[in-house]
Design a protein around this motif. Structure first.
Motif, mmCIF file in Angstrom:
data_model
loop_
_atom_site.group_PDB
_atom_site.id
_atom_site.type_symbol
_atom_site.label_atom_id
_atom_site.label_comp_id
_atom_site.label_asym_id
_atom_site.label_seq_id
_atom_site.Cartn_x
_atom_site.Cartn_y
_atom_site.Cartn_z
ATOM 1 N N ALA A 23 0.828 -1.207 0.000
ATOM 2 C CA ALA A 23 0.000 0.000 0.000
ATOM 3 C C ALA A 23 0.862 1.256 0.000
ATOM 4 O O ALA A 23 0.561 2.228 -0.712
ATOM 5 C CB ALA A 23 -0.933 0.001 1.213
ATOM 6 N N GLU A 24 1.943 1.255 0.780
ATOM 7 C CA GLU A 24 2.832 2.414 0.812
ATOM 8 C C GLU A 24 3.554 2.597 -0.528
ATOM 9 O O GLU A 24 3.724 3.721 -1.006
ATOM 10 C CB GLU A 24 3.853 2.274 1.945
ATOM 11 N N PHE A 25 3.963 1.489 -1.142
ATOM 12 C CA PHE A 25 4.612 1.556 -2.451
ATOM 13 C C PHE A 25 3.661 2.123 -3.494
ATOM 14 O O PHE A 25 4.001 3.056 -4.237
ATOM 15 C CB PHE A 25 5.087 0.157 -2.858
ATOM 16 N N LEU A 26 2.458 1.560 -3.565
ATOM 17 C CA LEU A 26 1.487 2.018 -4.558
ATOM 18 C C LEU A 26 1.043 3.449 -4.295
ATOM 19 O O LEU A 26 0.959 4.270 -5.222
ATOM 20 C CB LEU A 26 0.269 1.087 -4.555
ATOM 21 N N GLY A 27 0.756 3.771 -3.045
ATOM 22 C CA GLY A 27 0.271 5.103 -2.722
ATOM 23 C C GLY A 27 1.301 6.172 -3.013
ATOM 24 O O GLY A 27 0.988 7.215 -3.601
ATOM 25 N N LEU A 30 1.775 6.437 -6.855
ATOM 26 C CA LEU A 30 0.683 7.155 -7.515
ATOM 27 C C LEU A 30 0.722 8.641 -7.177
ATOM 28 O O LEU A 30 0.398 9.492 -8.022
ATOM 29 C CB LEU A 30 -0.654 6.538 -7.112
ATOM 30 N N LEU A 31 1.119 8.971 -5.948
ATOM 31 C CA LEU A 31 1.242 10.380 -5.583
ATOM 32 C C LEU A 31 2.276 11.077 -6.465
ATOM 33 O O LEU A 31 2.029 12.168 -6.994
ATOM 34 C CB LEU A 31 1.635 10.505 -4.114
ATOM 35 N N VAL A 67 -7.466 11.789 -2.136
ATOM 36 C CA VAL A 67 -8.059 10.515 -2.562
ATOM 37 C C VAL A 67 -7.166 9.342 -2.170
ATOM 38 O O VAL A 67 -7.642 8.326 -1.639
ATOM 39 C CB VAL A 67 -8.314 10.516 -4.081
ATOM 40 N N LEU A 68 -5.873 9.474 -2.415
ATOM 41 C CA LEU A 68 -4.955 8.372 -2.106
ATOM 42 C C LEU A 68 -4.914 8.078 -0.604
ATOM 43 O O LEU A 68 -4.860 6.912 -0.194
ATOM 44 C CB LEU A 68 -3.559 8.710 -2.623
ATOM 45 N N ILE A 69 -4.935 9.118 0.225
ATOM 46 C CA ILE A 69 -4.967 8.891 1.667
ATOM 47 C C ILE A 69 -6.248 8.159 2.057
ATOM 48 O O ILE A 69 -6.226 7.190 2.830
ATOM 49 C CB ILE A 69 -4.847 10.217 2.435
ATOM 50 N N ALA A 70 -7.370 8.597 1.510
ATOM 51 C CA ALA A 70 -8.643 7.958 1.837
ATOM 52 C C ALA A 70 -8.659 6.492 1.427
ATOM 53 O O ALA A 70 -9.206 5.637 2.136
ATOM 54 C CB ALA A 70 -9.785 8.709 1.150
ATOM 55 N N ALA A 172 -7.463 13.084 5.526
ATOM 56 C CA ALA A 172 -7.299 13.062 4.064
ATOM 57 C C ALA A 172 -7.629 14.422 3.458
ATOM 58 O O ALA A 172 -6.850 14.972 2.662
ATOM 59 C CB ALA A 172 -8.183 11.977 3.455
ATOM 60 N N ALA A 173 -8.776 14.977 3.827
ATOM 61 C CA ALA A 173 -9.174 16.274 3.274
ATOM 62 C C ALA A 173 -8.250 17.384 3.752
ATOM 63 O O ALA A 173 -7.865 18.270 2.983
ATOM 64 C CB ALA A 173 -10.620 16.581 3.667
ATOM 65 N N ALA A 174 -7.883 17.346 5.032
ATOM 66 C CA ALA A 174 -7.062 18.414 5.592
ATOM 67 C C ALA A 174 -5.656 18.415 4.999
ATOM 68 O O ALA A 174 -5.106 19.477 4.675
ATOM 69 C CB ALA A 174 -6.983 18.270 7.112
#
Length: 254
Positions: A23-27, A30-31, A67-70, A172-174
């Motif tokens: 998840a950390e690799f993908l997130g 993608l970021l 979005v990615l955090i969520a 996520a939003a903040a």
């Protein structure tokens, strides 16, 4: 006597480390793809207007980050940032309230984030057909280094202030909003993330940064992270209500 359904739900156990690292690799990947890809697109769409390019890049990054955090927070905490991971480990030690990232997971998290960042930059380069090359963009100035200290310290405070006051649901939003704003109120455009900084070395485009500049940025970010941790410890002591469940729901980047 409580009404049916009002009792708190049991907290699920943490995901296996391998799943969290994926998840950390993908997130993180993608970021960086969002940051670099939107920068390339902005340069093509608005070639003669740097301000408009930055606006396009910042909006895409703020929205994409949120979005990615969520999406990934339930799996790994969606940290995507070595400074955030170090802060989570440090603030979560028994002396800091417990419940943070385990020391044994800290190194693997950082490696996954760095590898993901490089992969994300390469992916953006491939999608836009710009070729993979090392950036030549020199970004080091005294003002930019100070800006990275400020941006990174602010990011750490935003994340852990919300977590330690039981408002992790809006992280996520903040964080997306903070990074979007920091693109504009910092002279460095708020990298605020060592992994993203390393990834951006591998794209000689609008969002790139030269290796020489990256070294200064990385040192400034580590200093900013330390300042942010100190502010969190002073302003939001763990005894004020932080729980390990809150930290598991937290995340972020930049």
């Amino acid at each position: 006597m409580s009404a049916a359904g009002s009792e708190p739900r049991p907290t699920p156990p943490p995901a296996p480390l391998a799943r969290r690292l994926l998840a950390e690799f993908l997130g993180t990947g993608l970021l960086v793809a969002v940051v670099v890809g939107s920068g390339i697109a902005a340069s093509a769409l608005s070639p003669d207007d740097t301000g408009l390019q930055l606006l396009e890049n910042s909006i895409a990054t703020a929205l994409g980050l949120g979005v990615l955090i969520a999406v990934f927070a339930p799996v790994s905490g969606a940290q995507f940032n070595p400074v955030v991971s170090i802060a989570d480990w440090f603030l979560g030690r028994p002396a800091g309230g417990g419940g943070g990232l385990a020391a044994t997971a800290l190194g693997p998290y950082i490696v996954a984030q760095l590898l993901g960042a490089v992969a994300g930059a390469v992916l953006a380069n491939v999608m836009f057909g710009v070729g993979n090359s090392i950036s030549t963009t020199d970004r080091v100035t005294d003002g930019n280094l100070i800006a990275e200290v400020v941006a990174t310290a602010g990011l750490v405070v935003v994340i852990f202030a919300l977590v330690r006051t039981d408002r992790a649901a809006i992280v996520a939003a903040a964080v997306g909003a903070y990074i979007g704003a920091a693109y504009w109120f910092t002279s460095s455009t708020s990298f605020a993330n060592p992994a993203v900084t390393v990834g951006r070395i591998f794209s000689d485009t609008f969002a790139g940064i030269s290796p020489d500049s990256a070294v200064g940025f990385l040192l400034a970010q580590l200093l900013g992270g330390a300042i942010g941790v100190a502010l969190v410890a002073l302003l939001f002591p763990a005894s004020d209500g932080v729980t390990s469940d809150d930290r598991e729901r937290a995340g972020a980047v930049g």
